[in-house]
Scaffold this motif. Structure first.
Motif, PDB file in Angstrom:
ATOM      1  N   ILE A 127       0.808  -1.229   0.000  1.00  0.00           N
ATOM      2  CA  ILE A 127       0.000   0.000   0.000  1.00  0.00           C
ATOM      3  C   ILE A 127       0.840   1.279   0.000  1.00  0.00           C
ATOM      4  N   VAL A 128       2.106   1.215   0.373  1.00  0.00           N
ATOM      5  CA  VAL A 128       2.911   2.438   0.428  1.00  0.00           C
ATOM      6  C   VAL A 128       4.109   2.371  -0.516  1.00  0.00           C
ATOM      7  N   VAL A 129       4.930   1.340  -0.350  1.00  0.00           N
ATOM      8  CA  VAL A 129       6.186   1.300  -1.106  1.00  0.00           C
ATOM      9  C   VAL A 129       5.924   1.164  -2.608  1.00  0.00           C
ATOM     10  N   ALA A 130       5.093   0.190  -2.975  1.00  0.00           N
ATOM     11  CA  ALA A 130       4.860  -0.029  -4.407  1.00  0.00           C
ATOM     12  C   ALA A 130       4.242   1.193  -5.088  1.00  0.00           C
ATOM     13  N   PRO A 131       3.157   1.791  -4.539  1.00  0.00           N
ATOM     14  CA  PRO A 131       2.578   2.962  -5.209  1.00  0.00           C
ATOM     15  C   PRO A 131       3.544   4.142  -5.280  1.00  0.00           C
ATOM     16  N   SER A 132       4.334   4.367  -4.217  1.00  0.00           N
ATOM     17  CA  SER A 132       5.216   5.533  -4.225  1.00  0.00           C
ATOM     18  C   SER A 132       6.512   5.229  -4.970  1.00  0.00           C
ATOM     19  N   GLY A 133       6.726   3.964  -5.267  1.00  0.00           N
ATOM     20  CA  GLY A 133       7.896   3.613  -6.055  1.00  0.00           C
ATOM     21  C   GLY A 133       9.193   3.556  -5.270  1.00  0.00           C
ATOM     22  N   GLN A 134       9.141   3.786  -3.964  1.00  0.00           N
ATOM     23  CA  GLN A 134      10.392   3.627  -3.212  1.00  0.00           C
ATOM     24  C   GLN A 134      10.176   3.292  -1.743  1.00  0.00           C
ATOM     25  N   PHE A 135      11.216   2.659  -1.184  1.00  0.00           N
ATOM     26  CA  PHE A 135      11.224   2.399   0.255  1.00  0.00           C
ATOM     27  C   PHE A 135      11.293   3.735   0.956  1.00  0.00           C
ATOM     28  N   SER A 136      10.678   3.829   2.129  1.00  0.00           N
ATOM     29  CA  SER A 136      10.734   5.111   2.826  1.00  0.00           C
ATOM     30  C   SER A 136      10.563   4.942   4.323  1.00  0.00           C
ATOM     31  N   GLY A 137      11.059   5.939   5.039  1.00  0.00           N
ATOM     32  CA  GLY A 137      10.886   5.981   6.491  1.00  0.00           C
ATOM     33  C   GLY A 137       9.414   5.909   6.855  1.00  0.00           C
ATOM     34  N   TRP A 138       8.588   6.622   6.085  1.00  0.00           N
ATOM     35  CA  TRP A 138       7.147   6.600   6.363  1.00  0.00           C
ATOM     36  C   TRP A 138       6.602   5.174   6.333  1.00  0.00           C
ATOM     37  N   ALA A 139       6.994   4.435   5.307  1.00  0.00           N
ATOM     38  CA  ALA A 139       6.495   3.060   5.183  1.00  0.00           C
ATOM     39  C   ALA A 139       6.869   2.255   6.419  1.00  0.00           C
ATOM     40  N   GLY A 140       8.125   2.437   6.875  1.00  0.00           N
ATOM     41  CA  GLY A 140       8.564   1.719   8.077  1.00  0.00           C
ATOM     42  C   GLY A 140       7.744   2.111   9.286  1.00  0.00           C
ATOM     43  N   SER A 141       7.527   3.420   9.455  1.00  0.00           N
ATOM     44  CA  SER A 141       6.764   3.889  10.608  1.00  0.00           C
ATOM     45  C   SER A 141       5.335   3.362  10.585  1.00  0.00           C
ATOM     46  N   ILE A 142       4.757   3.344   9.392  1.00  0.00           N
ATOM     47  CA  ILE A 142       3.377   2.842   9.287  1.00  0.00           C
ATOM     48  C   ILE A 142       3.315   1.371   9.697  1.00  0.00           C
ATOM     49  N   ALA A 143       4.299   0.596   9.233  1.00  0.00           N
ATOM     50  CA  ALA A 143       4.317  -0.827   9.600  1.00  0.00           C
ATOM     51  C   ALA A 143       4.415  -0.965  11.115  1.00  0.00           C
ATOM     52  N   LEU A 144       5.315  -0.204  11.725  1.00  0.00           N
ATOM     53  CA  LEU A 144       5.473  -0.290  13.182  1.00  0.00           C
ATOM     54  C   LEU A 144       4.196   0.148  13.889  1.00  0.00           C
ATOM     55  N   MET A 145       3.565   1.186  13.335  1.00  0.00           N
ATOM     56  CA  MET A 145       2.347   1.676  13.963  1.00  0.00           C
ATOM     57  C   MET A 145       1.258   0.592  13.950  1.00  0.00           C
ATOM     58  N   ILE A 146       1.141  -0.109  12.842  1.00  0.00           N
ATOM     59  CA  ILE A 146       0.119  -1.162  12.750  1.00  0.00           C
ATOM     60  C   ILE A 146       0.382  -2.248  13.794  1.00  0.00           C
ATOM     61  N   ILE A 147       1.677  -2.516  14.018  1.00  0.00           N
ATOM     62  CA  ILE A 147       2.005  -3.553  14.998  1.00  0.00           C
ATOM     63  C   ILE A 147       1.729  -3.062  16.419  1.00  0.00           C
ATOM     64  N   MET A 148       1.955  -1.767  16.630  1.00  0.00           N
ATOM     65  CA  MET A 148       1.806  -1.193  17.966  1.00  0.00           C
ATOM     66  C   MET A 148       0.329  -1.046  18.365  1.00  0.00           C
ATOM     67  N   LEU A 149      -0.480  -0.730  17.389  1.00  0.00           N
ATOM     68  CA  LEU A 149      -1.879  -0.382  17.649  1.00  0.00           C
ATOM     69  C   LEU A 149      -2.632  -1.386  18.540  1.00  0.00           C
ATOM     70  N   PRO A 150      -2.656  -2.679  18.172  1.00  0.00           N
ATOM     71  CA  PRO A 150      -3.428  -3.607  19.016  1.00  0.00           C
ATOM     72  C   PRO A 150      -2.874  -3.731  20.432  1.00  0.00           C
ATOM     73  N   ILE A 151      -1.566  -3.579  20.580  1.00  0.00           N
ATOM     74  CA  ILE A 151      -0.975  -3.719  21.921  1.00  0.00           C
ATOM     75  C   ILE A 151      -1.479  -2.594  22.824  1.00  0.00           C
ATOM     76  N   ILE A 152      -1.394  -1.363  22.304  1.00  0.00           N
ATOM     77  CA  ILE A 152      -1.814  -0.212  23.106  1.00  0.00           C
ATOM     78  C   ILE A 152      -3.317  -0.277  23.358  1.00  0.00           C
ATOM     79  N   LEU A 153      -4.037  -0.647  22.313  1.00  0.00           N
ATOM     80  CA  LEU A 153      -5.488  -0.740  22.430  1.00  0.00           C
ATOM     81  C   LEU A 153      -5.902  -1.703  23.543  1.00  0.00           C
ATOM     82  N   ARG A 154      -5.308  -2.880  23.557  1.00  0.00           N
ATOM     83  CA  ARG A 154      -5.714  -3.885  24.546  1.00  0.00           C
ATOM     84  C   ARG A 154      -5.278  -3.519  25.958  1.00  0.00           C
ATOM     85  N   THR A 155      -4.048  -2.979  26.101  1.00  0.00           N
ATOM     86  CA  THR A 155      -3.652  -2.637  27.475  1.00  0.00           C
ATOM     87  C   THR A 155      -4.497  -1.470  27.976  1.00  0.00           C
TER      88      THR A 155
END
Lengths: 280, 261, 286
Positions: A127-155
């Motif tokens: 959803i990010v890297v392929a459409p924008s045509g490059q790897f990016s810090g944003w893409a990394g942050s978004i991935a981390l955010m998705i992983i973080m979300l359920p943890i924070i939500l549940r606690t």
């Protein structure tokens, strides 16, 4: 041998085996820790914090690029992930309660907490890297955010739930609107617990490597532009450790040491907050 | 010094200068306690919370050994032998001195397996003998009628009172000489409580019973002897009717008349 | 005014909470869409084909699936008895003075990122395997062992927690009948905590099968099915980690996406079984 004697012997054997497995398990883990500390401390030096990556063979290589990259990636992930997670957790605990919707969100979040993180990397790539045509810090942050979300939500959900309902009722009885009750009473009561959840969530994503491999990718030099590929401690560690160059491997251990200490500190802090709260 | 009545019968247990200190505590929880326990009788231990009655009860089967750091001093004689020695065979001791807890503790297994548990631990494998002894124990615990149709069912399906009787059946199946009851009816309704009390009185014929209770009426209803404990010491041990009607110690009288506790 | 803020707050919270559900649905959809090309090209044979040859545009996932299954299986075989042993030690044997520090360190070790375990495996464990079994030391066996050590702290901690749910009074009742520690563990604690213990094993299995970094270092990414455990191999996450950033054709990408989808479905299923079948959520407090 009587039956009881047999039982006593069996008991002794099992107790020895259990203790032995504890010793083996803890031995392995101590081994890993000591390897980490010995190699890490050995590789630590001021240049590591001051210099960027360098080609192999150059002794002046450092980890500044990876440290700053890591900080940016995790910070941006937290900047969005923490408030969103807390807000969603608030919905579950304060509005959704035991409704079917809330229960479904809880279940799915529980599953997502254990789901393979590399798959999140693939998703963000799509959803990010392929459409924008490059790897990016944003893409990394978004991935981390998705992983973080359920943890924070549940606690958050669990911690808010611990606030006694009499406290809420008392505030309502004074005529406070619900959002004020939540912000001024519930959040305040659950502060330590929510903070612990945030610390654990940040610690968890700080150690993630797999979802960054093809999102933020890597960069051997300092880059603070989030729209460009960005170094992280974890991916740098992976690249350096699997390289054939000794000085890179050494830097890899330094990165491993710094990262582990950071994560352990967050975990210990989180525990202390909870302990302090229970102690009250 | 405590006022202790002469025990007419033989003694099941004799506590002599007993002290007990919990792990990490500075002061002993039970101090220099001396007390005989009559055989084939029911001895009730009463006293306000924290007086040490449960601590004393749990010393008779060395339950405190499950948690490291606890310390016994003095003697508890059982069959003329001090059971507090470091070499004491706890497994054997606990088969001779059984225990019933505050709450029913049905194991996560069938009714039959619950009662057979202690027997199997002792190595009894013969099916018919097992069956006979389980049936006998269930009958003695007055739960055979309710249980016989569902021996293979999960014991947790029984009601609270039934479960407590099941636990009594489990304890008497191994034919102990002493049974320790630690507030056995505190989690039960009045009707189940009455049933358990009747059963306890019935059991006296076969075993010596010590019962800790916070309920004075219960002590008065079931016991032959009553010991009143306060702050880790035995204040008075006497025949139950005397303790409740003509206590010799002022402290006992105050407690019994509800002045404190 | 308060009324409006109240509504905005409530709806914002609800919106985001529902967003989490939609996000998960979106993940599945995106992975599926990107897998379509591969699904159309290979169909079901993607799962049974043993050849993975990017240069020939041939993609069969069986070696990766085989590697995932075997390495996880090895890890479970090694970790389960150890975890039970550690849990018994922590809940029934250890003195209070060492129970807490050892318990806490095990929990902290569960928080150490898996990339560290992988690195340790590469530098310290691979040479040992090489010395014992010959070859290069990078192998299915190495991956299984490193994986088992990585999941051990998590598994031991959760198993101990499950065992600790057994009420003391129940354990004491068994001791009061003359039971030994082992009698109590096997007859009371394990039957009582059975669901929790099995659930935690399955949960650990779900985590192990999706684990990437602990194994990527030591597995070798070789798409070959070999019964010889000392040979290099690959697994689904290892393939993804090694090849995703390098894939150069649409079909190659699509195959990797199909692998991702496969992994997600497998993990989701395993974790769901653990969660719903064995670990009914208990809310703390109340």
């Amino acid at each position: 041998m009587t039956h009881t004697q047999k039982r006593i012997v069996t008991n002794k054997i099992i107790m020895v085996l259990s203790t032995l497995s504890a010793v083996i398990g803890i031995g392995f883990l101590l081994w890993i820790l000591s390897v980490l500390v010995i190699n890490g401390v050995d590789a630590l030096s001021a240049t590591i914090f001051l210099n960027e990556g360098a080609p192999p063979g150059n002794e002046n290589g450092g980890l500044k690029h990876a440290l700053i990259g890591q900080l940016l990636l995790v910070s941006y992930a937290s900047l969005f992930g923490v408030p969103l997670g807390i807000l969603a957790g608030t919905y579950l605990s304060e509005y959704g309660l035991k409704s079917k919707l809330a229960e479904t969100i809880r279940d799915i979040s529980d599953i997502m907490m254990s789901a393979p993180s590399i798959v999140i990397g693939a998703f963000v790539y799509a959803i990010v890297v392929a459409p924008s045509g490059q790897f990016s810090g944003w893409a990394g942050s978004i991935a981390l955010m998705i992983i973080m979300l359920p943890i924070i939500l549940r606690t958050t959900d669990d911690m808010l739930h611990l606030v006694p309902s009499t406290l809420r009722e008392a505030a309502f009885a004074l005529g406070a609107p619900k959002y004020k009750v939540i912000i001024q009473v519930v959040y305040r009561g659950a502060k330590a617990g929510v903070l612990t959840g945030v610390l654990l969530g940040v610690a968890r994503v700080a150690g993630e490597t797999a979802p960054l491999l093809f999102t933020s990718f890597n960069d051997n030099f300092l880059n603070t532009d989030m729209s460009q590929p960005m170094a992280s401690l974890t991916v740098t560690m992976y690249n350096y450790a699997t390289s054939p160059y000794e000085d890179w491997q050494k830097l890899g251990w330094a990165a491993a040491f710094i990262l582990s200490m950071f994560i352990l500190t967050l975990n210990i802090l989180g525990r202390l907050f909870l302990l302090k709260k229970r102690g009250k | 010094m405590a006022t202790i009545v002469d025990i007419a019968t033989e003694k099941a247990l004799e506590v002599k200068n007993f002290e007990f200190t919990y792990a990490g505590a500075d002061e002993p929880n039970i101090k220099k306690l001396t007390m005989p326990i009559a055989k084939h009788s029911i001895t009730a231990l009463i006293g306000p919370s924290g007086c040490g009655k449960t601590t004393l009860l749990r010393s008779f089967n060395r339950m405190h050994d499950l948690y490291p750091g606890n310390k016994y001093d003095g003697e508890i004689l059982f069959k003329e032998k001090n059971i507090l020695g470091p070499k004491e065979d706890l497994i054997k001791l606990r088969t001779q001195i059984g225990m019933i807890f505050q709450k029913p503790t049905a194991f996560p297994m069938s009714i039959f397996d619950n009662v057979a548990y202690g027997l199997r631990l002792q190595g009894l494998k013969n099916k018919t003998e097992l069956q006979d002894r389980v049936e006998k124990a269930l009958q003695d615990a007055a739960i055979w009628q309710e249980a016989k149709e569902r021996l293979r069912h999960d014991a947790n399906g029984l009601s609270g009172g039934q479960q407590q009787r099941l636990c009594i059946a489990r304890a008497i199946a191994v034919e102990p000489e002493v049974l320790l009851f630690d507030e056995p009816t505190s989690a039960l309704d009045p009707i189940s409580t009455a049933g358990i009390e009747e059963l306890v009185v019935e059991l006296r014929k076969r075993v010596s019973i010590i019962i800790v209770t916070h309920n004075m009426q219960q002590a008065a209803r079931v016991s032959d002897y009553t010991g009143f404990m306060y702050l880790g010491e035995l204040v008075e041990l006497g025949r139950t009717e005397e303790i409740f009607v003509t206590p010799k110690e002022r402290l006992t009288e105050e407690y019994i008349t509800g002045k404190f506790g | 005014m308060s009324n409006i803020i109240d509504k905005v707050f409530a709806n914002a919270a609800k919106f985001i909470a529902i967003g989490v559900l939609l996000l998960v649905a979106w993940i599945f959809t995106v992975l599926f869409e990107h897998s379509l090309e591969s699904i159309e090209a290979f169909g079901f044979s993607f799962l049974t084909e043993t050849k993975w040859a990017p240069n020939l545009e041939k993609f069969g996932a069986l070696p990766a699936i085989y590697g995932s299954v075997v390495s996880t299986f090895l890890a479970m075989i090694l970790a389960v008895p150890l975890a039970i042993g550690v849990a018994i030690f922590l809940s029934e044997i250890a003195h209070a003075k060492i129970k807490t520090p050892v318990g806490v360190s095990i929990e902290l070790l569960a928080a150490i990122p898996s990339v560290i375990y992988g690195m340790w495996g590469l530098f310290y464990f691979v040479p040992i395997i090489r010395d014992i079994f010959g070859g290069i030391g990078i192998s299915m066996l190495t991956a299984g062992i490193v994986l088992s050590i990585m999941i051990l702290p998590f598994m031991a901690a959760v198993t101990r927690d499950a065992m600790n749910t057994t009420p003391d009074i129940l354990k004491e009742s068994a001791y009061a009948l003359g039971g030994t520690k082992w009698d109590v563990v096997k007859d009371i604690i394990i039957p009582y905590a059975k669901a929790g213990i099995i659930g935690s094993f399955i949960l650990a299995l779900g985590r192990a099968i999706g684990e990437t970094m602990a194994v990527t270092f030591v597995m070798g990414n070789v798409h070959k099915i070999s019964a010889d455990l000392t040979q290099p191999a690959t697994s689904i996450p290892v393939t993804l980690a090694n090849e995703f950033a390098e894939a150069d054709s649409g079909l190659y990408y699509s195959s990797l996406f199909e692998l991702s989808l496969l992994l997600l479905v497998i993990s989701f299923t395993i974790i769901s079984i653990a969660k719903f079948y064995f670990l009914r959520r208990k809310r703390i407090g109340q």
